[in-house]
Design a protein around this motif. Sequence first.
Motif, PDB file in Angstrom:
ATOM      1  N   LEU A 174      -0.937  11.495   3.638  1.00 14.21           N
ATOM      2  CA  LEU A 174      -2.255  11.679   3.262  1.00 14.21           C
ATOM      3  C   LEU A 174      -2.739  12.281   4.536  1.00 14.21           C
ATOM      4  CD1 LEU A 174      -3.003   8.480   0.991  1.00 14.21           C
ATOM      5  CD2 LEU A 174      -2.400  10.965   0.341  1.00 14.21           C
ATOM      6  N   ASP A 175      -4.483  12.212   4.356  1.00 11.18           N
ATOM      7  CA  ASP A 175      -4.926  13.026   5.489  1.00 11.18           C
ATOM      8  C   ASP A 175      -5.062  11.807   6.814  1.00 11.18           C
ATOM      9  OD1 ASP A 175      -5.878  15.170   3.831  1.00 11.18           O
ATOM     10  OD2 ASP A 175      -7.931  14.677   4.010  1.00 11.18           O
ATOM     11  N   TYR A 176      -5.082  12.363   7.851  1.00  9.50           N
ATOM     12  CA  TYR A 176      -5.040  11.684   9.078  1.00  9.50           C
ATOM     13  C   TYR A 176      -6.170  12.307   9.989  1.00  9.50           C
ATOM     14  CZ  TYR A 176      -4.281   8.987  13.280  1.00  9.50           C
ATOM     15  OH  TYR A 176      -4.270   8.201  14.488  1.00  9.50           O
ATOM     16  N   GLY A 190      -7.234   9.512   4.738  1.00  3.86           N
ATOM     17  CA  GLY A 190      -6.814   9.920   3.442  1.00  3.86           C
ATOM     18  C   GLY A 190      -7.339   8.863   2.314  1.00  3.86           C
ATOM     19  N   ILE A 191      -7.361   7.650   2.636  1.00  7.68           N
ATOM     20  CA  ILE A 191      -7.634   6.500   1.567  1.00  7.68           C
ATOM     21  C   ILE A 191      -9.059   6.518   1.271  1.00  7.68           C
ATOM     22  CG2 ILE A 191      -7.691   3.882   1.055  1.00  7.68           C
ATOM     23  CD1 ILE A 191      -5.299   3.626   2.863  1.00  7.68           C
ATOM     24  N   LYS A 246       0.849  -1.179  -0.113  1.00 11.75           N
ATOM     25  CA  LYS A 246       0.137  -0.006   0.032  1.00 11.75           C
ATOM     26  C   LYS A 246       0.914   1.334   0.098  1.00 11.75           C
ATOM     27  CE  LYS A 246      -4.419  -1.639   2.256  1.00 11.75           C
ATOM     28  NZ  LYS A 246      -5.217  -1.488   3.196  1.00 11.75           N
ATOM     29  N   LEU A 247       1.744   1.218   0.833  1.00 15.97           N
ATOM     30  CA  LEU A 247       2.882   2.412   0.897  1.00 15.97           C
ATOM     31  C   LEU A 247       3.509   2.621  -0.523  1.00 15.97           C
ATOM     32  CD1 LEU A 247       4.608   1.574   4.148  1.00 15.97           C
ATOM     33  CD2 LEU A 247       2.847   3.389   3.795  1.00 15.97           C
ATOM     34  N   ASP A 248       3.783   1.498  -1.256  1.00 12.35           N
ATOM     35  CA  ASP A 248       4.446   1.707  -2.392  1.00 12.35           C
ATOM     36  C   ASP A 248       3.365   2.267  -3.495  1.00 12.35           C
ATOM     37  OD1 ASP A 248       6.677   0.678  -1.723  1.00 12.35           O
ATOM     38  OD2 ASP A 248       6.363  -1.549  -2.288  1.00 12.35           O
ATOM     39  N   GLU A 249       2.318   1.578  -3.417  1.00 15.83           N
ATOM     40  CA  GLU A 249       1.273   2.306  -4.619  1.00 15.83           C
ATOM     41  C   GLU A 249       0.769   3.753  -4.222  1.00 15.83           C
ATOM     42  OE1 GLU A 249      -2.322  -0.010  -5.005  1.00 15.83           O
ATOM     43  OE2 GLU A 249      -1.052  -2.085  -4.926  1.00 15.83           O
ATOM     44  N   LEU A 250       0.960   4.015  -2.777  1.00 14.07           N
ATOM     45  CA  LEU A 250       0.665   5.428  -2.500  1.00 14.07           C
ATOM     46  C   LEU A 250       1.841   6.398  -2.623  1.00 14.07           C
ATOM     47  CD1 LEU A 250      -1.704   4.864   0.598  1.00 14.07           C
ATOM     48  CD2 LEU A 250      -2.475   5.567  -1.549  1.00 14.07           C
ATOM     49  N   ARG A 251       2.955   5.797  -2.852  1.00 12.84           N
ATOM     50  CA  ARG A 251       4.206   6.491  -2.926  1.00 12.84           C
ATOM     51  C   ARG A 251       4.552   7.169  -1.572  1.00 12.84           C
ATOM     52  NH1 ARG A 251       3.748   8.885  -9.331  1.00 12.84           N
ATOM     53  NH2 ARG A 251       3.750   6.791 -10.220  1.00 12.84           N
ATOM     54  N   THR A 252       4.212   6.556  -0.547  1.00 11.57           N
ATOM     55  CA  THR A 252       4.569   7.163   0.685  1.00 11.57           C
ATOM     56  C   THR A 252       6.011   7.417   0.942  1.00 11.57           C
ATOM     57  OG1 THR A 252       2.649   6.112   1.596  1.00 11.57           O
ATOM     58  CG2 THR A 252       3.992   6.902   3.344  1.00 11.57           C
ATOM     59  N   GLY A 276     -16.296   6.212  -5.453  1.00  9.82           N
ATOM     60  CA  GLY A 276     -16.901   5.181  -4.818  1.00  9.82           C
ATOM     61  C   GLY A 276     -16.261   4.047  -4.875  1.00  9.82           C
ATOM     62  N   VAL A 277     -15.063   3.672  -5.201  1.00  3.96           N
ATOM     63  CA  VAL A 277     -14.211   2.354  -5.210  1.00  3.96           C
ATOM     64  C   VAL A 277     -13.010   2.719  -4.698  1.00  3.96           C
ATOM     65  CG1 VAL A 277     -13.212   0.749  -6.693  1.00  3.96           C
ATOM     66  CG2 VAL A 277     -15.454   1.756  -7.202  1.00  3.96           C
ATOM     67  N   ILE A 278     -12.410   1.984  -3.624  1.00  3.60           N
ATOM     68  CA  ILE A 278     -11.177   2.157  -3.053  1.00  3.60           C
ATOM     69  C   ILE A 278     -10.198   1.596  -4.154  1.00  3.60           C
ATOM     70  CG2 ILE A 278      -9.662   0.874  -1.541  1.00  3.60           C
ATOM     71  CD1 ILE A 278     -11.390   2.660  -0.025  1.00  3.60           C
ATOM     72  N   ILE A 279      -9.025   2.483  -4.184  1.00  2.72           N
ATOM     73  CA  ILE A 279      -8.267   2.323  -5.368  1.00  2.72           C
ATOM     74  C   ILE A 279      -7.007   1.474  -4.920  1.00  2.72           C
ATOM     75  CG2 ILE A 279      -8.906   4.464  -6.626  1.00  2.72           C
ATOM     76  CD1 ILE A 279      -6.333   5.625  -5.431  1.00  2.72           C
ATOM     77  N   ILE A 280      -6.872   0.926  -3.771  1.00  4.04           N
ATOM     78  CA  ILE A 280      -5.911   0.330  -3.586  1.00  4.04           C
ATOM     79  C   ILE A 280      -6.431  -1.083  -2.600  1.00  4.04           C
ATOM     80  CG2 ILE A 280      -3.993   2.111  -3.578  1.00  4.04           C
ATOM     81  CD1 ILE A 280      -4.283   1.934  -0.317  1.00  4.04           C
TER      82      ILE A 280
END
Length: 729
Positions: free
Chosen positions: A704-706, A715-716, A686-692, A725-729
């Motif tokens: 992201l938001d917390y 944030g997700i 998830k961190l990789d996909e979000l480029r955290t 309306g769809v979770i992207i990860i």
Amino acid sequence: MIYLAHSKKGNIPEQEYSAHIRGVSSLAREYVRDMVSYSKYDKALLSQVVEKASAYHDMGKLNRDNQDVLSGKISSKSLPRNHVDAGAAHFLNDKYFFAVSAAAIQAHHIGFPDFSAEMNKGDAIFRDVSIASDVDRELPELEAIHDKLIESHFKYAEEEINGNRSVFFRMLLSCIADADHTNTAINYHKYPINAKTIPLRPAERLKQLDRRVAELQLKGANDERNALRNEMYHACRDVDIDSDISSCDSPVGSGKTTAVMAHLLALAEKRGLRRIFVVLPFTNIIKQSVETYRDMLVLPGENADEVVAELHHRADFESEDTRYLTALWRAPIIVTTAVAFFETLASNSTATLRRLHELPGSAIFVDEAHAALPASLLPIAWKWINIYATEWNCYWVLASGSLNRFWTIPKISDANNSNSVPEIIDDELRNRLSVYENRRISYHSDLCPKGTTELADWIVGFPGPRLVIMNTVQSAAVLADFFAENFGRECVEHLSTALTSNYREDTLNRVIKRLKNKEDTDWTLVATSCVEAGVNLSFRNGFRELGSLVSLLQASGRVNREGIHGDSEMWTFCISEDGMIKLNPGLKQSAAVLKGYFERNRTIEPELSTQSISDEIALYGLSGKHKKLISAEEVQNFPQVEHDFKVIDTDTRLVVVDSTVADRLQYGKVDWRELQKVSVQIAKYKLDELRTPMIMDNVYRWNLDYDDFLGYMAGIVKLKKYSGGVIII
């Protein structure tokens, strides 16, 4: 010439080689002395090998090229020569061949190798073959320098291991790695020079616990249930147990938290134990237990944080810059998670393994043992439990309100490992305690899959307060967000590991306050399994996504806990993935077993717990993982054991959600206690996909938001809304 072990950093000067070696040797002797007093086998060997390995572990740093870097003459991020090979070579020569000492030196930074692969290297065993010839040529020079700086006198006795070999090696490496890491941290002013060990003082703490329990008894209701709790407490405290492993199958509301602690303190006094561990499920909220123990066990003049250590998640660091953040097991009472505890037993990483030498001579309370480990890990965990019990003077209590006696299942406990496990309370008392359990709730199921909207509308049709438990952090956050948007924020609370421990504590306190307000009933707590155990909550009705039987039983313990309602219900439901709520594939097999019980109208009761795990094994087997683990452990394939023994089969990373702490962390201004309060664990994919962004050493900064409602899922969920309306990860 002045020889160095560590280079200058900022205003802190270089550390001389002799100072480091003497410091490490002194600490290692202290650690092994305390540890072997509880060992049945290999006392002398452990002491001798620790002495030898700690003295020579860094001899390769005396290499001229390494000294040029350490002194600052040459700039480099790492030493040019692998510095562990020289010490290993010193103990692998024609004069004497001490492979155990060499193995410990080779492993003191990177952990042990696969011993079978090492044995195939022949004379090059435990050597870095890429530099071995060069090291051999300069070895006499390095030995001469070392002997001039360090006066060493050893007993060069045969290195023959009599106890369990794998645990022996881990204990050995634990002492050396901890001494090395601690001395380095002291040198860089990141650990106190004279850190004091706080004694357990079990008799004094038990006396204070008796007094506090008696006070609560007087304040409580003068009824049969309160009298039974008092009887439970005294029965646990006074029972005479000769076994090294026992069990406590205790119903909801019986006072297990304090009763078992009284038992452990009494046993610690009787057997001379030095430490108590309370191990709670890996997703659990441990704050309530910690607060209870700090309130009842801390003696006058003591610091509560130092007496009862609170370890939420594993935070272990390898680099010299971050080692000081590692949470160690040096408090007399440690409350931790099954992930941190059992993965330490399996570890080969020195940052994690360094705390293991603190375990011998301990009492270990595995609370809610049904949820501690997945079935595939139980065979090797049971093996370790027996080894630490018989060889390292550890006493274990396996407890739960719905205990599955996994050690009675042949595929988990083989004939050679079938330690008798007595109960610490007798059947007669348990039956009287169970009377209230049988009247408390009724179990129901609706197995028609529901999407987010249908599920929410169905739940709010029941009287509240309501508890809803979802199988994933994502599903809990999405459902809580839906409740807030459609029924109002005041109608929902959310609790999961998406929140930091600080915010979980705040939420939990708010939930407790709302539950006490009898006028505040039309609301729902949406949570994950983190509320299934270790929290004293009581809702009018409960709902749990289809999962395992034992999770359902534990969740039901948070419904009508005191039995004041005559019509409370515990519902099992199924979800329909709609791009928002998601199934947990890891629960597919246990969910199928529970679904079968409902379809066949089996009575849902604690007595079904052991049968449920037997049925799961019969239907799906234990998978090949358990056999691979046992085999790898037997042949000392340490990297394989560490890799395969994962309580949560997801690669997670520590993520700091507080930007101020993240900034300070880069400059070494944060200790591990503060770090765990402002961080969460998130899957690496998830961190990789979000480029955290990564801060340092696999520690990330949440960008992201917390918020204090959904935690990092805020944030997700926002990304979900932006993507239709769809979770992207």
